[in-house]
Each structure stands twice: as C-alpha cells, then as structure tokens.
Write a protein that holds these residues in place. Structure first.
Motif, PDB file in Angstrom:
ATOM      1  N   LEU A  35      -0.921  -4.831   8.326  1.00 24.09           N
ATOM      2  CA  LEU A  35       0.103  -5.255   7.361  1.00 24.09           C
ATOM      3  C   LEU A  35       1.273  -5.896   8.084  1.00 24.09           C
ATOM      4  CD1 LEU A  35       0.105  -1.966   5.239  1.00 24.09           C
ATOM      5  CD2 LEU A  35      -1.142  -4.086   4.732  1.00 24.09           C
ATOM      6  N   LEU A  99       1.061   0.383  -0.582  1.00 22.25           N
ATOM      7  CA  LEU A  99       1.486  -0.356   0.597  1.00 22.25           C
ATOM      8  C   LEU A  99       3.005  -0.500   0.618  1.00 22.25           C
ATOM      9  CD1 LEU A  99      -1.263  -3.137   0.573  1.00 22.25           C
ATOM     10  CD2 LEU A  99      -1.302  -0.890   1.675  1.00 22.25           C
ATOM     11  N   ARG A 161      -2.846   0.118   7.725  1.00 21.60           N
ATOM     12  CA  ARG A 161      -3.401   1.018   6.709  1.00 21.60           C
ATOM     13  C   ARG A 161      -4.872   1.226   7.039  1.00 21.60           C
ATOM     14  NH1 ARG A 161      -6.851   1.816   2.581  1.00 21.60           N
ATOM     15  NH2 ARG A 161      -6.134   3.146   0.884  1.00 21.60           N
ATOM     16  N   VAL A 167      -1.013   5.162   5.994  1.00 20.60           N
ATOM     17  CA  VAL A 167      -0.341   3.982   6.536  1.00 20.60           C
ATOM     18  C   VAL A 167       0.400   4.394   7.798  1.00 20.60           C
ATOM     19  CG1 VAL A 167       1.399   2.199   6.144  1.00 20.60           C
ATOM     20  CG2 VAL A 167      -0.114   2.889   4.275  1.00 20.60           C
TER      21      VAL A 167
END
Length: 321
Positions: A35, A99, A161, A167
């Motif tokens: 991410l 997220l 993640r 995460v």
C-alpha cells in the motif's frame, strides 16, 4: 492464484484518478498488498525492487489504463511465481479490507504461499511481519518476496496488508543501521582517527591493534562506542565482503574487492512510543549518519541502509548542523 482484477469492473477509472484501474475487493482479499500514497511513482517501486533483487524487471509496463507487472523471477522456472502488479486504485476495496485512509494505490504481491509449522510462542514476538500471520509464518520464496515488499513499504512510508487481514505499517525512521561498502581498507588506528569526530571516544575491540602492530594479516576487526549521556551503544564491524550486495552490482570498482564497514546501534528501541525514546533514536541515527559520512569521505564507496537500499550522501544528516 487467480487474476488480480474482476473483468471490466477492475479497469474502470475512478474520479480523481483518471485511467488508474481499480482493484476489486473480492480479488484483493486473497493477495498481499503493498500500500502506497498517491505521490509514489511506479518507477520508485521499480528502483527499490531492482536494487534488492538481481534480474527483476517489468515484463508488462505500466500504461495509462493498465497496471504493470514487475517480475522478481523473470528467468526462473515458471512453476515459481513472484510478481508485483500495479499500481491499482484501492478506493473500491478500502472499506471492505479496512485499508488506511492515507493509502490510495497498491501493488498486488503474487506469490504462492509457503508456511512453517506452528512456531512456539516467543515472549517478544517474531516481529510485526511474521506476527501478522499467527503461528504459521511465511517461509521460502514467499518470505523472501514479503521481505522485499516490507522493505519497500518502510522506505516509501507505505504499508503491507497480508492475506491474514493484518496491515503492517513499518516506521521509516526505524531503519537506523548503515553500512559503507568501499574499495579501501582502513587499518584499526586509521578507522579510530576517521570516526573520532562522529563517535568521540570510540574504542577498538581488544586484539586488533596488537595483531596489526605485529604485522599479522587482519581479516576483520571491530570497535565500539558508548554515549554516556544517552546510554547509546554503537558497534563498528570491518570485514571483507564475501557476498556482494545486489545494490552494488553495477559499481565497476567492486571487481577489486569490497570492504564493508557496518555501523550498528545496539540496545535501542527501533519503534519507541514516547518522546524520550524518539529523541534517543534520533540521536543514534544522527551519530551513525555522521560516522557513515566520515567513512565515505575517507574510503569512498556506497552507503546502504539496513534494508540494502542506497543512501545518497545528501540524505545523511550532519548531527552538528
């Protein structure tokens, strides 16, 4: 593993992100995701990955409407797979996967899972990445690929993640140790002289000076430095490199041999939560950066951080400035 998009739905551009394909939640949930914030360019990911993985390259380049495929094993047996595909917009998957708000894009990590037998409990855990998988840790190729993705996340202020749903958001400032890889060897007394300004009172470990003074060959030696005020402990290790770090492979001078000067901070919390711990870490980093600069000025070469990424001299701070 299957494809990383749900047909046409995965390729629809989103408002504010023209042309960037969106990652479908039903696909994203089954993959590890690197991410990133929207200011990270695909070329930055490529630079980091190729500095850690020899031979990694784009097999499908990024276009205005399609993600690229960065293959970590482009010449390997096709029974093995290790790719990063992206960038994708994660807006469609954000809520479903929980997220972080700051993240806007992702690279999908495609590698077959390899898991260990149940690891015994460890009082301090096995580190955030392994702990994210519970008792069955990734190993083999999956572990290697995740280590690369985690290193990229730390350098780029991103996150990872994993398929367990956790995460992992590594602190970029937690990478404190440095190494100077150079063509020149410093004798123990010369090392102490070079580092005295950055690490005042540095002491050579017993034996090194005596061996050198008697004319014997040194394969390696060490030195130590204690900051009495902060309680910091730094170890310097000098040795001839037996294995060339991937990031050094294009440097012509390495053909003549590489001497590595490791700078390690011991006994410190890399991820402190309080202000005192943060100040201590900052002081230790400033000392190591000043030492790395002094060494590079003396012996040349290339500075790498503890993940194996190149650190340019201008990225190193002068603790006195």
């Amino acid at each position: 593993m299957g494809p990383v998009h749900d047909g046409d739905a995965a390729l629809d551009g989103l408002p504010g992100l023209p042309g960037l394909p969106r990652l479908a939640p039903t696909v994203a949930v089954h993959h590890h995701l690197l991410l990133l914030a929207d200011d990270v360019e695909p070329e930055e990911v490529e630079t980091l990955v190729t500095s850690l993985v020899v031979g990694a390259r784009w097999t499908t380049t990024v276009s205005a409407s399609m993600p690229g495929v960065l293959d970590l094993l482009p010449d390997a047996d096709r029974h093995s797979r290790a790719t990063l595909t992206g960038p994708w917009s994660i807006d469609a998957a954000r809520d479903a996967l929980g997220l972080p708000d700051w993240a806007s894009t992702a690279f999908v990590v495609d590698v077959d899972p390899e898991r260990s037998p149940a690891a015994p409990p460890h009082p301090g855990g096995y580190g955030p990445l392994l702990d994210a998988f519970g008792p069955h840790h990734p190993e083999g190729l999956e572990r290697q690929v995740l280590d690369v993705a985690h290193a990229c996340a730390r350098r780029l202020a991103g996150a990872l993640r994993v398929t367990s749903g956790a995460v992992v958001e590594p602190d970029p400032a937690s990478a404190v140790d440095l190494a100077v890889h150079a063509p020149l060897w410093l004798d123990p007394d010369a090392l102490a002289h070079v580092l005295e300004g950055a690490l005042p009172g540095i002491e050579l470990l017993p034996g090194a000076e005596a061996v050198h003074a008697e004319g014997h060959h040194l394969d390696g030696y060490g030195a130590t430095w204690h900051d009495g005020e902060a309680g910091d402990h730094v170890v310097v290790e000098v040795e001839a490199a037996e294995v060339l770090a991937p990031a050094l492979r294009t440097a012509a001078w390495t053909a003549g041999g590489v001497i590595t000067y490791h700078l390690r901070w011991l006994d410190g919390d890399r991820t402190p939560s309080g202000r005192a711990g943060l100040r201590r870490r900052d002081r230790a980093r400033a000392s190591l950066e000043a030492a790395a600069l002094a060494l590079r000025d003396a012996v040349g070469g290339i500075v790498l951080d503890e993940d194996g990424f190149v650190v340019a001299p201008e990225q190193l701070r002068d603790p006195a400035g």
